[in-house]
Design a protein around this motif. Sequence first.
Motif, short mmCIF file in Angstrom:
data_model
loop_
_atom_site.label_atom_id
_atom_site.label_comp_id
_atom_site.label_asym_id
_atom_site.label_seq_id
_atom_site.Cartn_x
_atom_site.Cartn_y
_atom_site.Cartn_z
N ILE A 150 4.21 -4.24 -2.52
CA ILE A 150 3.91 -5.35 -1.61
C ILE A 150 2.45 -5.30 -1.18
O ILE A 150 1.92 -4.23 -0.91
CB ILE A 150 4.82 -5.27 -0.36
CG1 ILE A 150 6.27 -5.54 -0.75
CG2 ILE A 150 4.36 -6.25 0.72
CD1 ILE A 150 7.24 -5.45 0.41
N GLU A 184 9.44 -7.09 6.60
CA GLU A 184 10.86 -6.73 6.71
C GLU A 184 11.72 -7.74 5.94
O GLU A 184 12.63 -7.36 5.19
CB GLU A 184 11.29 -6.69 8.17
CG GLU A 184 12.75 -6.35 8.36
CD GLU A 184 13.14 -6.31 9.83
OE1 GLU A 184 13.98 -5.46 10.18
OE2 GLU A 184 12.61 -7.12 10.62
N VAL A 208 11.18 -7.23 2.13
CA VAL A 208 11.84 -6.03 1.65
C VAL A 208 13.35 -6.29 1.51
O VAL A 208 13.96 -5.93 0.50
CB VAL A 208 11.55 -4.82 2.56
CG1 VAL A 208 12.40 -3.62 2.18
CG2 VAL A 208 10.07 -4.45 2.51
N CYS A 243 13.91 -8.22 -1.53
CA CYS A 243 13.78 -7.38 -2.73
C CYS A 243 15.07 -6.64 -3.05
O CYS A 243 15.45 -6.51 -4.21
CB CYS A 243 12.65 -6.36 -2.55
SG CYS A 243 10.99 -7.06 -2.65
N TYR A 244 15.75 -6.16 -2.02
CA TYR A 244 16.99 -5.41 -2.24
C TYR A 244 18.20 -6.31 -2.44
O TYR A 244 19.00 -6.09 -3.34
CB TYR A 244 17.23 -4.45 -1.08
CG TYR A 244 16.17 -3.39 -0.97
CD1 TYR A 244 15.66 -2.75 -2.09
CD2 TYR A 244 15.65 -3.04 0.26
CE1 TYR A 244 14.67 -1.79 -1.99
CE2 TYR A 244 14.66 -2.07 0.37
CZ TYR A 244 14.18 -1.46 -0.75
OH TYR A 244 13.20 -0.51 -0.66
N VAL A 303 10.50 -0.06 -3.13
CA VAL A 303 9.38 -0.91 -2.70
C VAL A 303 8.26 0.02 -2.23
O VAL A 303 8.51 0.95 -1.46
CB VAL A 303 9.80 -1.87 -1.58
CG1 VAL A 303 8.60 -2.65 -1.05
CG2 VAL A 303 10.90 -2.81 -2.06
N PRO A 350 4.23 -0.18 7.20
CA PRO A 350 5.29 0.64 6.60
C PRO A 350 5.81 1.73 7.54
O PRO A 350 7.00 2.05 7.52
CB PRO A 350 4.63 1.23 5.35
CG PRO A 350 3.17 1.12 5.58
CD PRO A 350 2.98 -0.09 6.45
N PHE A 364 9.26 3.32 6.31
CA PHE A 364 8.93 3.76 4.96
C PHE A 364 8.56 5.25 4.99
O PHE A 364 8.06 5.75 6.01
CB PHE A 364 7.74 2.97 4.42
CG PHE A 364 8.07 1.63 3.82
CD1 PHE A 364 7.76 1.35 2.50
CD2 PHE A 364 8.68 0.64 4.58
CE1 PHE A 364 8.03 0.11 1.94
CE2 PHE A 364 8.97 -0.60 4.03
CZ PHE A 364 8.65 -0.86 2.71
N SER A 407 6.83 4.45 0.56
CA SER A 407 7.90 3.83 -0.22
C SER A 407 9.18 3.76 0.59
O SER A 407 9.40 4.52 1.54
CB SER A 407 8.16 4.61 -1.51
OG SER A 407 8.74 5.86 -1.21
N LYS A 455 16.24 1.51 -1.74
CA LYS A 455 17.30 0.58 -1.33
C LYS A 455 18.35 1.28 -0.46
O LYS A 455 18.76 0.74 0.56
CB LYS A 455 17.96 -0.02 -2.56
CG LYS A 455 19.00 -1.07 -2.26
CD LYS A 455 19.53 -1.67 -3.54
CE LYS A 455 20.46 -2.85 -3.24
NZ LYS A 455 20.90 -3.49 -4.49
N TRP A 472 17.28 1.61 3.24
CA TRP A 472 16.90 0.41 3.98
C TRP A 472 17.99 -0.02 4.95
O TRP A 472 19.14 -0.18 4.60
CB TRP A 472 16.60 -0.73 3.03
CG TRP A 472 16.10 -1.97 3.69
CD1 TRP A 472 16.72 -3.19 3.69
CD2 TRP A 472 14.90 -2.15 4.42
NE1 TRP A 472 15.96 -4.10 4.38
CE2 TRP A 472 14.83 -3.49 4.85
CE3 TRP A 472 13.85 -1.29 4.77
CZ2 TRP A 472 13.77 -4.00 5.59
CZ3 TRP A 472 12.79 -1.81 5.51
CH2 TRP A 472 12.76 -3.14 5.91
#
Length: 181
Positions: A96, A115, A118, A121-122, A130, A145, A150, A173, A176, A179
């Motif tokens: 990102i 947020e 992300v 993305c999942y 990510v 992050p 992260f 990073s 998933k 998160w």
Amino acid sequence: MFKVQLSSDLSINLLTPKYAEELVEALKENQNSLKEWLVWAENIPVIEDYQRSIIPMWLQKFADNNGFETGIFYKDELVGMLGLHYIDWSNQTTEIGYWLSEKMQGQGIMSRAVEGLVTYCYEELNLNRVVIRAAVENEKSRAIPVRLGFKHEGVQREAQQIREKFYDIAVYSMLKNEWQK
């Protein structure tokens, strides 16, 4: 067109050529702060370049399913950008990148936008990892992050050159399974 409504006042929308003038205005208004950390901000292209080549290139990236560039819209005003630099489908990972207008900083807008992206993305892209990278000295960018939980993976020594100076880059990073929205 691609749009993610993050809340009643905040969305990320795929940029099209109709946004070129508004984008160039925002970039010029924020050029001094942007060019401190982003090499491309040293020389802001003209509106026609965004209309004819840059935004169409971003749209092609989206069409190729290899990332995208969106505008961050707060109360229907373009206040920054947020995107996926690429999507590595074989490893289910992405990175990102983002920037926000100076006048909008400190209001939680970028944290909410990242947020939301992300989560997208999942949940929508089914990615596993990510990544966010930022210069060690860029405390505002690194705060995002950290705020979102992260993991700090380490530092890439002198990994980015901006105007004759090399900067160390902090790497963060999120997986998933880690998160929690």
